[in-house]
Design an enzyme around this catalytic site. Sequence first.
Site, mmCIF file in Angstrom:
data_model
loop_
_atom_site.group_PDB
_atom_site.id
_atom_site.type_symbol
_atom_site.label_atom_id
_atom_site.label_comp_id
_atom_site.label_asym_id
_atom_site.label_seq_id
_atom_site.Cartn_x
_atom_site.Cartn_y
_atom_site.Cartn_z
ATOM 1 N N GLY A 289 -10.867 9.614 13.138
ATOM 2 C CA GLY A 289 -10.438 10.570 12.118
ATOM 3 C C GLY A 289 -10.990 10.228 10.751
ATOM 4 O O GLY A 289 -10.735 9.142 10.232
ATOM 5 N N GLY A 290 -11.760 11.141 10.192
ATOM 6 C CA GLY A 290 -12.393 10.916 8.890
ATOM 7 C C GLY A 290 -11.684 11.646 7.761
ATOM 8 O O GLY A 290 -12.326 12.117 6.820
ATOM 9 N N ASN B 4 6.389 16.675 -7.237
ATOM 10 C CA ASN B 4 7.506 15.966 -6.600
ATOM 11 C C ASN B 4 8.700 15.742 -7.537
ATOM 12 O O ASN B 4 9.854 15.832 -7.125
ATOM 13 C CB ASN B 4 7.032 14.605 -6.067
ATOM 14 C CG ASN B 4 5.999 14.752 -4.960
ATOM 15 O OD1 ASN B 4 5.716 15.859 -4.504
ATOM 16 N ND2 ASN B 4 5.424 13.640 -4.533
ATOM 17 N N LYS C 21 10.634 7.065 6.544
ATOM 18 C CA LYS C 21 9.481 7.802 5.999
ATOM 19 C C LYS C 21 9.629 9.291 6.288
ATOM 20 O O LYS C 21 9.383 10.148 5.419
ATOM 21 C CB LYS C 21 8.200 7.257 6.646
ATOM 22 C CG LYS C 21 6.909 7.972 6.251
ATOM 23 C CD LYS C 21 6.125 7.198 5.229
ATOM 24 C CE LYS C 21 5.003 8.003 4.585
ATOM 25 N NZ LYS C 21 3.843 8.187 5.445
ATOM 26 N N ASN D 113 8.079 17.109 1.142
ATOM 27 C CA ASN D 113 6.911 17.933 1.495
ATOM 28 C C ASN D 113 7.217 19.430 1.538
ATOM 29 O O ASN D 113 6.616 20.202 0.799
ATOM 30 C CB ASN D 113 6.311 17.451 2.822
ATOM 31 C CG ASN D 113 5.127 16.528 2.602
ATOM 32 O OD1 ASN D 113 4.196 16.883 1.907
ATOM 33 N ND2 ASN D 113 5.175 15.346 3.179
ATOM 34 N N GLU E 299 1.755 20.128 8.222
ATOM 35 C CA GLU E 299 2.361 19.260 9.240
ATOM 36 C C GLU E 299 3.837 19.615 9.476
ATOM 37 O O GLU E 299 4.621 18.754 9.888
ATOM 38 C CB GLU E 299 2.240 17.803 8.788
ATOM 39 C CG GLU E 299 0.807 17.301 8.777
ATOM 40 C CD GLU E 299 0.743 15.791 8.564
ATOM 41 O OE1 GLU E 299 0.623 15.062 9.560
ATOM 42 O OE2 GLU E 299 0.815 15.355 7.402
ATOM 43 N N SER F 131 1.215 16.520 -0.024
ATOM 44 C CA SER F 131 0.142 16.948 0.885
ATOM 45 C C SER F 131 0.422 18.339 1.439
ATOM 46 O O SER F 131 -0.497 19.132 1.628
ATOM 47 C CB SER F 131 -0.012 15.933 2.014
ATOM 48 O OG SER F 131 1.192 15.840 2.749
ATOM 49 N N GLY G 129 -7.936 7.950 7.146
ATOM 50 C CA GLY G 129 -8.977 7.321 7.970
ATOM 51 C C GLY G 129 -10.042 6.666 7.101
ATOM 52 O O GLY G 129 -10.486 5.539 7.370
#
Lengths: 299, 299
Positions: A7-8, A195, A177, A185, A256, A244, A12
Amino acid sequence: MNIGVIGGGAIGLLFSAFLSKKHDVTIYTRTKEQAIMLQKKGIIVEGPSPFQIHVNKATSDRDYQEEILIISVKQYQLFPIIQLLKNLSGRTLIFVQNGMAHIELLKDLSMHNIILGSVEHGVLKKDHYLIEHTGIGRTIFCRFHANELTIINELNPHDPSFIVDVFDDWYSVLAKKLLANAIINPLTALYRVQNGELVFNPFFHRIAKKLFQEVWKVLELKNKSEHWDYVQNICKSTAKNRSSMLKDIENGQMTEIDAILGYIIAEAKKKHLSIPHVQFLFDSIKGIENQSEKGRPSQ
Amino acid sequence: MNIGVIGGGAIGLLFSAFLSKKHDVTIYTRTKEQAIMLQKKGIIVEGPSPFQIHVNKATSDRDYQEEILIISVKQYQLFPIIQLLKNLSGRTLIFVQNGMAHIELLKDLSMHNIILGSVEHGVLKKDHYLIEHTGIGRTIFCRFHANELTIINELNPHDPSFIVDVFDDWYSVLAKKLLANAIINPLTALYRVQNGELVFNPFFHRIAKKLFQEVWKVLELKNKSEHWDYVQNICKSTAKNRSSMLKDIENGQMTEIDAILGYIIAEAKKKHLSIPHVQFLFDSIKGIENQSEKGRPSQ
């Protein structure tokens, strides 16, 4: 050591850059284009301690050779990779996804030593080979099913900008977490705020508290007020950050949300708990994703 | 007839324009500037049946002389006007506010005949003297405490673009309008979408349904499925519209959230009903208002 990083993305590349200071790192990218750029330029890390580093190898092939593989793709990209990992000889796999939805998938990988990581760094991917290290945090590694964690000591680059800790109880680390991610998020993405607004705006603060109570109960964590302080402190210490998920929404990208609130909803169902605020927030983010899909070019 | 219209907003100007076709209308504006413009230019109505009309008088004074006063300010601007109306000799007052939070204030006005109006027109104020009539709807008038409604017949301009109906049960008329407003206004403002998305986006549709169930219960309305169809049909027939609350949020202006969801929350409290979705939405809009106040120049 030979280490493979699958994963780039931002995480990553951060891992690859710091680990390349001491080890031979191969980065497995999704696109050939990124692999070529990384071979050519290495990785450039901007931020308070900037550096540029050569990487051993970058490739879009999927012949994972290394004894240690760090899997740093998003949770929703994980499924096809798990299928490949199932067919490998036993080795050490380190998973650093957000949320806990991927835990269920790991039962198919019992031939491997599995370590889970919780990454607290702030990092922004600006180009295929370029990241900005916006917040120096810790990475906490926990044994999931692995005999021991000595391999983490070998891995550790002992760099003050890349602090590594080990902890034995993976559930409490990942759940803590997840608790913070589940509140910060989606709320910042829904309201399109930094935030800090979740503690400084009294109405958003009240909603955050109600969400906290629902998520905390589902995750069966202890020390309620300590965990609420933890969430509020993250909001304060990252007050000017855009989460994110907010960035994903702004860029019309998939979020996500399934790995984070989807997991909480599934757990609540098992435990027969009512979590109306979580459900409202989940549907809201899914609805916003659905809106932006309309404006997204098809692939 | 001599009619006074208190409030030079979109609805006040729409009423003044159509009633001026048959009656002598005095418009009571908040600013002297608007009164001067209206005296000079009259009212221009754009839309499918455009017209321009002279108004009898426009003034920022508050010496309400007329036997019939139509009060068309926003609910949150009502309090000081009620204080003035208390000191007038008995006459007919027609209130056309959204929501039901103002009903409580009317108990101080028992010396007057009070009629309540529910306005279904789409109308946009573009300048002090200029409105666009974007949707031709009905105005329903109901007796609140008034002997009879014959005055409405005298008032009625009998214009196909300004249809007037009378109905005896004020509660069911206002509650039905409030039900639709309570769902459509704050959700479209939160997600910044057009009305139609609340039925076309499956996630927003699911949230709208849950909100409907909470609000419907609080308002103690009958015919659940008929009311849900009513709300959905408004979303469809005004699919491309941006709700008034969305516009208020986009313009950094105060919304009518207190008159709408604030009222629902107060009623739910009296009736010991749990309405978590309404509360989440109320806090969200209050929080967004709080955010935009920061960017708003102080007055």
